[in-house]
Structures are given as structure tokens and as C-alpha cells.
Design an enzyme around this catalytic site. Structure first.
Site, PDB file in Angstrom:
ATOM      1  N   LEU A 137       0.548  -1.944   2.784  1.00 19.49           N
ATOM      2  CA  LEU A 137      -0.813  -0.566   2.990  1.00 19.49           C
ATOM      3  C   LEU A 137      -1.074  -0.373   4.448  1.00 19.49           C
ATOM      4  O   LEU A 137      -0.931  -0.972   5.591  1.00 19.49           O
ATOM      5  CB  LEU A 137      -1.920  -1.514   2.093  1.00 19.49           C
ATOM      6  CG  LEU A 137      -2.333  -1.413   0.562  1.00 19.49           C
ATOM      7  CD1 LEU A 137      -3.877  -2.065   0.899  1.00 19.49           C
ATOM      8  CD2 LEU A 137      -1.687  -0.608   0.150  1.00 19.49           C
ATOM      9  N   ASP A 138      -1.018   0.466   4.692  1.00 21.23           N
ATOM     10  CA  ASP A 138      -1.370   1.965   6.060  1.00 21.23           C
ATOM     11  C   ASP A 138      -2.279   0.824   6.557  1.00 21.23           C
ATOM     12  O   ASP A 138      -3.468   0.839   5.869  1.00 21.23           O
ATOM     13  CB  ASP A 138      -1.541   3.266   6.033  1.00 21.23           C
ATOM     14  CG  ASP A 138       0.177   3.236   5.436  1.00 21.23           C
ATOM     15  OD1 ASP A 138       1.149   2.900   5.913  1.00 21.23           O
ATOM     16  OD2 ASP A 138       0.228   4.892   4.971  1.00 21.23           O
ATOM     17  N   ARG A 139      -2.553   0.828   7.457  1.00 17.48           N
ATOM     18  CA  ARG A 139      -3.759   0.150   8.208  1.00 17.48           C
ATOM     19  C   ARG A 139      -5.132   0.857   7.305  1.00 17.48           C
ATOM     20  O   ARG A 139      -5.887   0.046   7.557  1.00 17.48           O
ATOM     21  CB  ARG A 139      -3.695  -0.175   9.398  1.00 17.48           C
ATOM     22  CG  ARG A 139      -4.721  -0.382  10.399  1.00 17.48           C
ATOM     23  CD  ARG A 139      -4.725  -0.023  11.949  1.00 17.48           C
ATOM     24  NE  ARG A 139      -5.359  -2.272  12.478  1.00 17.48           N
ATOM     25  CZ  ARG A 139      -5.022  -2.799  13.272  1.00 17.48           C
ATOM     26  NH1 ARG A 139      -3.971  -2.468  14.435  1.00 17.48           N
ATOM     27  NH2 ARG A 139      -6.425  -3.018  13.575  1.00 17.48           N
TER      28      ARG A 139
END
Length: 228
Positions: A62-64
Site C-alpha cells: 500500500l502507498d505510504r
């Protein structure tokens, strides 16, 4: 902040799912911040008294600035099988996104072709295939409105980098806080209003249906949408 029992959404001998906080990185990057996979390794090693450490495989990312459910494999066999499940698109991923602009249509399907600039970590969408592009597709539906904010449920059919963020923005509905993709300002917390709500798949070893649900963050904003 270390991973604790309250962060665990699912666990058996083969898999462990964790509630990722916005701002956490899944794997090591150039920032040097402790990644989530290392935190989960420490959690397992402590819980099961493994002084030599624990195996942990990263199944997806997942993106940060995104929160929600993220799945890891506890054995090499389950990692290999889960990688194949994701590759074959035999997993259903459901996200919730909050936007300020109401979608023109209450539900629909979006198809684009994406090119990523790895130096800038930005994805550019195209309406048709161009050299070097990857096809991406998602379906969405509007599920609620609250105080001028609109809650959209998204089911990505492909798993491209930044896919949901750039496709909703291209539709005219940038995600709240996502100034990389069109929202006028970023979040002071380094988060965007995109949450991985649910993962569903057939267990790679037990061959039973698994559905993992991630509660919404308690950040003073997301809780307002818990009743939808």
C-alpha cells in the site's frame, strides 16, 4: 509505533494481516524509516519466542499515505501461493475513498493506461494505450455523503501503482489530502483519505474463503464514515 495485538486483523500458521497506519512504509526505502514488515517480524518473534527471528514475506503493498489491511505470508510456501493468487487476480480488494467533488455518475468502471515516472514517483494516465503503458481498470460506486464529503467504494480489477489515486483524479474526484494527484492541499498528517477496507480470497493452504476487514482510522475524520 510498534505492531501490537490490536493491530492484527487476521492470523494463522500461514498468513498474518495487519492494520496499516497512514504514514507507515511496507518495505525499506530511502527514508530509512522502520518498515512495517520489520515491525511484524519483531511482533511474531516476540509472540512466539523466536530469538532467531521470523520469516515474513510481503504479499502486496500500500502507498505510504494509505491506511488499511495489508497481508503478509509467514511461510515461503504460503508466500509463493499468495503471489500466484494475486498474479491471477483471484483476490477481491475493496477500498474506501473520500472526495470533495460528487462523481458525475453514482457508479461506473474506469479504464486507463498508466506510465510511471520512477524518479518523480508519479503516474500519468492515458485514455488509450501508448508505448510503455499498463492497462488499469477499477469499478466504483458512491455510497454516502457527509458534510460536503463523498464516500466512494472502489474495487480495483488491476493492481497498478497509484491506480486508484490517479483514476479518481482523472474522473474529476481527487482524493482528499492527495495533492500529488489534484487535491488543492496535502494533509499535515502525511495521509490521504484512501483506506484498504477489505481483502477476500481463498486461503492458499486451507482452501477456505477468507475475508479480512479493516476498521477505519481513529483520526477525527474517518470515524464519521463508520456507519456507512
Amino acid at each position: 509505533m510498534p505492531v501490537t495485538d490490536k493491530d492484527i486483523l487476521y492470523e494463522d500458521n500461514h498468513l498474518i494481516a495487519v492494520l496499516k497506519r497512514a504514514g507507515d512504509i511496507v518495505q525499506i526505502d530511502e527514508t530509512g524509516d522502520e518498515p512495517l514488515d520489520e515491525q511484524v517480524k519483531k511482533y511474531i518473534a516476540t509472540k512466539y519466542n523466536k530469538p532467531g527471528g521470523a520469516f515474513l514475506g510481503v504479499v502486496h503493498r500500500l502507498d505510504r499515505p494509505v491506511s488499511g489491511v495489508i497481508l503478509f505470508a509467514k511461510t515461503s510456501k504460503s508466500l509463493e501461493r499468495m503471489n500466484q493468487i494475486f498474479k491471477n487476480r483471484e483476490v477481491k480488494k475493496t477500498y474506501w475513498a473520500v472526495v470533495r467533488r460528487k462523481p458525475a455518475k453514482p457508479f461506473g468502471t474506469l479504464v486507463h493506461w498508466l506510465i510511471k515516472n520512477p524518479q518523480k514517483n508519479v503516474v500519468t494516465p492515458y485514455d488509450k494505450e501508448v508505448p510503455g503503458s499498463q492497462r488499469c481498470e477499477l469499478s466504483y460506486r458512491l455510497i454516502g455523503e457527509l458534510d460536503g464529503y463523498y464516500l466512494i467504494e472502489v474495487d480495483p480489477l488491476t493492481g497498478r501503482s497509484h491506480q486508484i489515486r490517479v483514476q479518481l483524479s482523472t474522473m474529476g474526484c481527487p482524493i482528499v489530502g492527495d495533492n500529488k494527484y489534484g487535491y488543492p492541499r496535502g494533509s499535515r498528517k502525511g495521509s490521504i483519505c484512501l483506506h484498504a477496507r477489505r481483502l477476500e480470497f481463498i486461503h492458499p493452504v486451507k482452501k477456505e474463503p477468507v475475508s479480512i476487514f479493516a476498521r477505519l482510522p481513529k483520526d477525527g475524520f474517518w470515524e464519521k464514515f463508520e456507519g456507512f
